[in-house]
Write an enzyme that holds these catalytic residues in place. Sequence first.
Site, PDB file in Angstrom:
ATOM      1  N   CYS B 131     -25.497 115.015  64.285  1.00 27.15           N
ATOM      2  CA  CYS B 131     -24.510 115.373  62.897  1.00 27.15           C
ATOM      3  C   CYS B 131     -23.654 116.423  63.018  1.00 27.15           C
ATOM      4  O   CYS B 131     -23.010 116.545  62.199  1.00 27.15           O
ATOM      5  CB  CYS B 131     -25.491 115.291  61.710  1.00 27.15           C
ATOM      6  SG  CYS B 131     -26.686 114.060  61.748  1.00 27.15           S
ATOM      7  N   CYS B 435     -27.035 120.435  59.305  1.00 23.62           N
ATOM      8  CA  CYS B 435     -28.297 120.153  60.123  1.00 23.62           C
ATOM      9  C   CYS B 435     -27.770 119.158  61.027  1.00 23.62           C
ATOM     10  O   CYS B 435     -27.128 118.336  60.758  1.00 23.62           O
ATOM     11  CB  CYS B 435     -29.376 120.076  59.464  1.00 23.62           C
ATOM     12  SG  CYS B 435     -29.310 118.627  58.456  1.00 23.62           S
TER      13      CYS B 435
END
Lengths: 762, 451
Positions: B131, B435
């Site tokens: 991500c 994250c």
Amino acid sequence: MAGVRALGALSRITARRYVLSGKIVLNSFDLSFFLARTHVNYEVKEDVAVIRMNDPNSKVNTLSVRMQNEMIEVFDEVLANDAVQSAVLISSKPGCFIAGADINMIQACNTSEEVTKLSQEGQKMFERIEKSPKPIVAAINGSCLGGGLEFAIACQYRVATKSKKTVLGTPEVMLGLLPGAGGTQRLPKMVGIPGAFDMMLTGRNIKADKAKKMGLVHQLVDPLGPGLKSPEERTIEYLEEVAIQCARGIVHKKISLTKKKGMMQKVQDYVMGIAFVRQQIYKNVNGKVMKMSKGLYPAPLKIIESVKTGLEQGPDSGYLAEAQNFGKLAMTSESHALIGLYHGQVACKKNRFGVPERPVKNLAILGAGLMGAGIAQVTVDKGIHTVLKDTTVEGLSRGQQQVYKGLNDKIKKKAITSFERDSTLSSLTGQLDYSGFEKADMVIEAVFEDINIKHRVIKEVEAVIPPHCIFATNTSALPIKDIAAASMRPEKVIGMHYFSPVDKMQLLEIITTDKTSKDTTASAVAVGLKQGKVIIVVGDGPGFYTTRCLAPMLAEAVRVLQEGVNPKKLDALTTGFGFPVGAATLADEVGIDVAAHVAEDLGKAFGSRFGGGNVDVLKTMVERGFKGRKSGKGCYVYTPGLKSKDVNPDIDDLLEKFKLTPNPSVSSDSDVQYRLVSRFVNEAVMCLQEGILNGPVEGDIGAVFGLGFPPCLGGPFRFVDTFGADKLVEKMRRYEEVYGNHFTPCQLLLDHAKDSNKRFHK
Amino acid sequence: MKWGQPLSLTLIVFSTATRSLSTSVQLHAQVQTKSKKTLAKPGVKNIVLVEGVRTPFLLSGTTYADLMPHDLARAALQGLLHKTSLPKDAVDYIIYGTVIQEVKTSNVAREASLGAGFSDKIPSHTVTMACISSNVAMTTGVGLITAGQCDTIVAGGVEFMSDVPIRHSRKMRKTMLALNRAKTLGQRLSLIGSIRMAHLTPELPAVAEFSTAETMGHSADRLAAAFGVTRLEQDEFALRSHTLAKQAQDAGLLSDVISFKVPGRDTVAKDNGIRPSSMEQLAKLKPAFIKPHGTVTAANSSFLTDGASAVLIMSEEKALAMGYKPKAYLRPAYGTPKVLARAGLTMDDIDVFEFHEAFAGQIMANLKALDSDWFAQTYMGRKAKVGAPAMEKFNLWGGSLSLGHPFGATGCRLVTTVAHRLLKEGGQYGLVAACAAGGQGHAMVIEAYPQ
């Protein structure tokens, strides 16, 4: 069919772990009894009572008298408290719900009636739990075994964590007992008759997700990672929160306790409802138990009987049968033997030599053969960096593949993930040279059993290793002091005798010479324990302890073959006595060449006492290529892919050549069995007499876990205690008359025969 | 400056990497006033964000359904060119981030940039780091500028969840490859004959992490439980995200969104995943991953999204020379506490926070972790907690939960949003944190460019 696997466990009992805990009995003058509750407490969270168990004196919770008394007290208070509508039962110990009943509680009883009474008290307590008007949710994290499982299944609902430590099971059968607090009655209703037999007859541990599938637990909870508290602490808290939700859900009828049955379940229930089908199951399971256990283990039969009584004659008779059978089993010699082994095993999992000065972090293994690779496999996954060295690329590749396969098989059993396999293997270095040996804390050599090769290796290694490095030699018969003769630092030399296959056999025999330092021993034991081994530490001498006991028995087996008993019959006689592997098969497994080698070496060392069968029988077999399983032919012919094996047809004329005429007075089936066993046992006792053995406990553990001495007899020393030294000596004298000094009882055995008060085990 | 360094904890906003911070102590000592005037250091090149754009983020399977990933990336690149009037040959390097790769366009940066009309002399490569892939695209660009290799970089990210590569099973692939090599008809027939039903089961792209075999949603639920984040807190946070996003959209604050004429379909100009609902509605949903007692639901997780983003990054010198008005300074480093320590700032100095919201449970857990002394001491080797960001500065224009989360494209959106918020709200420093799967994370300090 469930019962089937069951029985494998009995024959493989040495390979299993005993899980019941042997807790130290409370002192009779323990004053804390009069003080506040120490083991069980509870807290009321709105309408839910959270009952927490925590034995302050032990790492695990056991259903001791104290625990039970406090539990009853708490339970009464919870029932009496009108604010409470439901309860959660949980352990505050990370990794343990309840590990089982307190074995010492059973051992303290002198009669079967007393034990039956214990069982009935347990049954009564759990009956109250089962019939509790306020639902009780068992929140399970960690081991939930034996009495702990029986407690949990008496509760109305079970939630368990998916932690690796969470295991459910009924291991009583491995101690020669049965689940004596309602287990035999509740389990069949909960998981079905086949499932219940499987659990109770194998005693195997069931992991959380399997337990959910079986219907043993209702709901699973994931273990948590780092958060605002330690993972263990928070996981227990989370489990408690979920269990409280469940408890409220049951009270508010959001959770139904009668689970919807699937089609399969309905069909199964219908089938099991037919009396004829049930009879067939009992018969079938009984037959399998008899086949596997040769009728030497009473516990499985009593388990079947108790289940059957409950199902066929109703719960009252069932619970009574369970309690009575539990009492009877607790008084059997088999149960005493198995419990003795359990205690012995616990003792042999401790390092009595203390903490070594420096922990072994880098270990190098010489020789990537079956043993070397096996040792690497049990080491590399314990966080020890392992070097596997061989002299050829082919040998090394074979060894590396063996380690890989060993780990890969664990993936198939879902014990580890493929990622764990890969990261574990990153700690294994395969190489052909001595690079990196300057960092080794310990070197274990597993090269060919030839004193000259061993001497060459020890010199090569000592040139490259650091001063603190320990040199361990894996040999099954060469005296360690002879090997150490080539060493510049004999205090750092020790024997580590592993058993094949290393990843399956639990025993490690460590051999010290009079020059081996205590720290070297402590370090070797520490490594062995890390590898998951049960360890005996013995003195040096030809064949040490295990090989030395086995050699005379194999010599006798060869004589028996020469006397015209065929290998199949010989195997039947030995397994009939309780050995998991027959003598002829064992010889094939060990390797006929190895057996010949050992027989000759030990024959030279101990003289005519080690005679019996003609060593030339073995030698001729080796010459003709019958080296046992590894060469495809030995006493038997082995066809790859085929499980059944036939007697090697060529062996008949070979034995014919060496034929001996049996003496009918000592050749009955029973006499043949005792001839084999008495030579084994006499040699074991002699090892104790000569100080090779530290004590009878290690002697029993070594014989059972390393050589497959019948577990139901508990080892050679317990066998002498139970059978009677005098009776054994009497038999040996009779054989001695025919065969001479092969059967001369040793002095220590004679001492025990003279004085019936003398016992190896108190 | 360093970048791309993986961190060892699952929540990456706080890194536990043991990189030496030899300069940070010194920097700490410099903090005297609440806010430092600038993070510029003598002798270190300033790097600026000139512009950032993105395609509308759409729920997968909607208007973009028939496109391919490089189409979206191309749209973002063209939007950037259009908005900046940048000459197509003025770029030194193009870097794109993506997570689930379309095998036909595995270097999606190249396909998109050629399609967008950039010169074929401009090298372009694709990076992946779950991500935070486009964050890595940006920091890679920053690195190239710092190293003096480039002056002008286009970085971006793209994710296309409307179509994912579904493969034949390994067995089937093996048979098909063998078929290629088969020489005789007999060999071919025998291979075809060996195909069984089991061969036909397709293989979906991994929803679970390869090394842990755990899905993100499952992991987020456990994370939320570990930090004691309740369902209510998560739903409230999700509702906040959607509400703020809706307000920002209505007020026209999401100016980084370009309109895109989808071939064969309508022009899209707005994100379509923003759905402010009510707490009652949210409470009705069942847990999506851990059943029945889990707390992560479809509504408090980010949804599967298609979208692409692009930013223009330059050295300050070059930007000024080309006549651009930069929006912000980029100062990347890793992990919120670490990035603050390196910059010599405290939480109080930050005016604008943009954290990636993969799951409401995850973001709440991160905030709790930042606010926990125990966590800081046990897992971060710090003496005390960093402190949680003030909510009145936090993700005020919505976040991944409401705007959507095209994995590879989110990082650029976060950075552009911080720059735009600093301009709009008038602060000095902004902080981006995100994250990623595999226990990794990324953080960056962004400093307002003097207007």
